[in-house]
Design an enzyme around this catalytic site. Sequence first.
Site, PDB file in Angstrom:
ATOM      1  N   HIS A 363       0.759  -1.191   0.095  1.00 54.40           N
ATOM      2  CA  HIS A 363      -0.020   0.081  -0.054  1.00 54.40           C
ATOM      3  C   HIS A 363       0.853   1.248   0.080  1.00 54.40           C
ATOM      4  O   HIS A 363       0.157   2.205   0.116  1.00 54.40           O
ATOM      5  CB  HIS A 363      -0.913   0.082   1.186  1.00 54.40           C
ATOM      6  CG  HIS A 363      -2.040  -1.001   1.215  1.00 54.40           C
ATOM      7  ND1 HIS A 363      -3.192  -0.898   0.737  1.00 54.40           N
ATOM      8  CD2 HIS A 363      -1.996  -2.180   1.697  1.00 54.40           C
ATOM      9  CE1 HIS A 363      -3.871  -1.925   1.025  1.00 54.40           C
ATOM     10  NE2 HIS A 363      -3.245  -2.958   1.564  1.00 54.40           N
ATOM     11  N   ARG A 555      -6.351  11.611   5.760  1.00 52.97           N
ATOM     12  CA  ARG A 555      -5.230  11.882   7.050  1.00 52.97           C
ATOM     13  C   ARG A 555      -4.149  13.110   6.738  1.00 52.97           C
ATOM     14  O   ARG A 555      -4.108  13.512   5.534  1.00 52.97           O
ATOM     15  CB  ARG A 555      -4.219  10.619   7.012  1.00 52.97           C
ATOM     16  CG  ARG A 555      -4.894   9.337   7.772  1.00 52.97           C
ATOM     17  CD  ARG A 555      -5.276   9.770   9.249  1.00 52.97           C
ATOM     18  NE  ARG A 555      -4.083   9.850  10.054  1.00 52.97           N
ATOM     19  CZ  ARG A 555      -3.780   8.669  10.887  1.00 52.97           C
ATOM     20  NH1 ARG A 555      -4.569   7.779  11.019  1.00 52.97           N
ATOM     21  NH2 ARG A 555      -2.615   8.996  11.572  1.00 52.97           N
ATOM     22  N   LYS A 666     -14.824   8.019  -3.770  1.00 58.10           N
ATOM     23  CA  LYS A 666     -15.892   8.247  -3.243  1.00 58.10           C
ATOM     24  C   LYS A 666     -16.551   9.686  -3.411  1.00 58.10           C
ATOM     25  O   LYS A 666     -17.709   9.726  -3.893  1.00 58.10           O
ATOM     26  CB  LYS A 666     -15.543   8.304  -1.614  1.00 58.10           C
ATOM     27  CG  LYS A 666     -15.542   6.985  -0.982  1.00 58.10           C
ATOM     28  CD  LYS A 666     -14.902   6.823   0.298  1.00 58.10           C
ATOM     29  CE  LYS A 666     -14.148   5.526   0.411  1.00 58.10           C
ATOM     30  NZ  LYS A 666     -13.227   5.802   1.918  1.00 58.10           N
TER      31      LYS A 666
END
Length: 816
Positions: A363, A555, A666
């Site tokens: 990731h 974040r 999203k």
Amino acid sequence: PEDIYEITNPKDISSLKRALVNRLIYSIGKDPVETQERDWFFALAYVVRDLLTLRWMESMRRYYLQDAKRVYYLSMEFLIGRALGNSLLNIGCYDEFKLVLEDVGLDLEELAETEEEAALGNGGLGRLAACYLDSLATLRLPGFGYGIHYDYGMFSQRIEDGYQIEHPENWLRYGNPWEFPRPDVLYRVQFRGHVVECPNADGKRRYRWIDTEDVMAMAYDIPVPGYGGETVNNLRLWAAKASRDFELKYFNEGNYIKAVEEKTQSENLSKVLYPDDTTQMGRELRLKQEYFFVSASLQDILKKFRIDQRDFSDLPQEVAIQLNDTHPSVAIPELMRILLDEHQVPWDDAWAITVRTFSYTNHTLLPEALEVWSVRLFEELLPRHLQIIYEINHRFLTEVGERFPGDMGLIQRVSIIDEERGKRVRMAHLAIIGSHKVNGVAALHTRLMRTTIFRDFARIFPDRFVSITNGITPRRWLNQANRGLAKLITETIGPGWVTDLERLRQLAAMADEAEFRARFRAVKSANKQHLASLIAKRLNIGIDPASLFDVQIKRMHEYKRQLLNLLHVITRYNRLRAGLSQDMVPRTVIFGGKAAPGYHAAKLVIKLINDVSKVIGRDSTVAGLLKVVFVPDYNVSRAMEIMPAVELSEQISTAGMEASGTGNMKMAVNGAITIGTLDGANIEIREKVGEKNIFIFGHTAEQLDEMRRGGYDAWRFYYDNEELKLALDMISTGYFSPDEQDRFKPLIDSLLREGDRFAILADYESYIACQEEVDRLYLDSETWTRKAILNVAHSGWFSSDRAVREYAERIWNTPI
Ligand code: 26W
């Protein structure tokens, strides 16, 4: 009465109501006339769990009868969020329960707010795991999550005087109505001790790991409903429990207090989620957490595999284990240990089984996030595993030496053990060598993985690296979060999109119809008003619902460049004050995100956002034209509130640094237009939605690479651009912090004196120019709406259903 909990017909309101009231009385122990909202929430959650439980048992029975290959998703993080609304929609009882609650004078949406969210993750990686569980269940695949039952998940963030303050979030305070504790599912997990060698009768060596300190792992099961409610899968989370023999030792000595002390000590293991998602800090407790949940999970997996009826060589046909980053990669030597030491499987057979069973998802390429453990710590906690890792490494390096003779540099570079800077175990190397597939999470990320950090491995294992672009579940992120848009879509193309998101493509033609555009705009506008009312209620800040909602929620990290966004805000502010407001659109710039508690630069950016917000908020000359809001405690629930209202999606990471991003997806599917760099999945979003329907700016990863090789001159950008210079000077001379002039010196230094590692200055000019284009387009509201609709229409590919199908076909060999 046997029918206390029984629901004869989940569509029959009166039967649902009876179940609810019975639950309130018999499970919560409250008289309906003196209940609080929370009591009703728990009663309702138990009724819903009841509805899931039978389906869950049926699903397990079906898998058993089909003898289907199982997929196990091992992850330190599952960022689930609240479950009530999602479960109701997935089993198709949302409207029914809404009526039942109205009947007793309650509002379902309000009641849902009393649920504590399961924030068992930091950000992208943990949320991805949760989306994949939803898709596994929806696709009716036997896919199960394994993780840790943390007492404290992600901290809650409060803002005091503009600074982030972390607070522990005791999410289990009132109990978790969704989980089934399984005190009978208990495994022993060993630590420390030492390894002894005992020669066998046949002369072969055997190893035994003895005198260990043990902790017990107890299971908690959380049902995972798929859409349509047919399939319900399971997420099993492990909690640490003290082992009895450990207690007995001290009890026998009569040292009761010491015994209880040791008990708490070992139960601390699953106490708290580590809140750092970018810098790996080689803490002992973290490594213990990793081995703890891996060991318990493997014991459980092998028990279900039923070795008494099977041969271990069948394991890869029956079981696939996906490692979510390297965090669970100690599973590789652990499976080897079980096969070698506990079942006497010969090394070569054990290794073939192991490699064919495991696969690993990477990731991040950021070097500071790659896991390494000191050999000393490893040896102390897991001595047998270290031996096995050495043996894996020895055999691997021998093979590499034979295939690439004379290349000593190669041997050093690919070794699992980093010999420089004190011996360390490189977990990514272990994960690559021990897996049959390694995947990146977006096309660019996979390409960079193969050509940069893992290029030697790509040469050694050319077929091992694959790309699977991340996805998001449309159930939570569109159907649930954006009821208005979901309704409009269903009215237009029918309900099939919820499980077949590519059907959104049918909306493309509607983008040209003025009436549809008006309806689409009305939905967005209502969502913006709703968000504005939440912000007014909770933060006591008024924002203009007619202004452009420009949003960066993720974040806090230097590579994500919230600071670049802020430099645009300051520049816009300066232009407005200089009277250049004629072609500028009123904007509300919204930020949200947590910083790791020890990440000073990221925390200082939060303070700067809040200081800038204050100065702009007090300046009447820009009132109605510019506003900055920092939304505290960004989490899954906040995300579900904000996503539907976003118009401009800020995805502005330094090219090459954001592995994929999932917030970008999203927002696009919720009808926002992206402003972004050519990074992570932004590149694929551009491919899908078309370059006319996205704002791309900045240097590419290749261009940055080249620029750095030629020597990056931060000062040149500063002196060459007056507006940039002004913005930086304002920050560094205390314009936003008159009470402490050099408060932000560390941020300015990192840009100008320390080489601007994240190329903020290099991308400033094109970012500002791109933002000007955003304003121009927004003034033409019909064209803006058209592009927003096309973003929705072409985002179907980003469904996690598509991603999970690709895993099933290309990695797990469980095609659908
Ligand atoms: C060991 C400390 C630690 C913990 C977590 C280091 C790194 C992590 C994660 C890899 C951080 C993370 O969440 N990465 C994000 O994963 C998402 C899902 O694939 C991607 O979309 C994001 O781009 C990536 O930053």
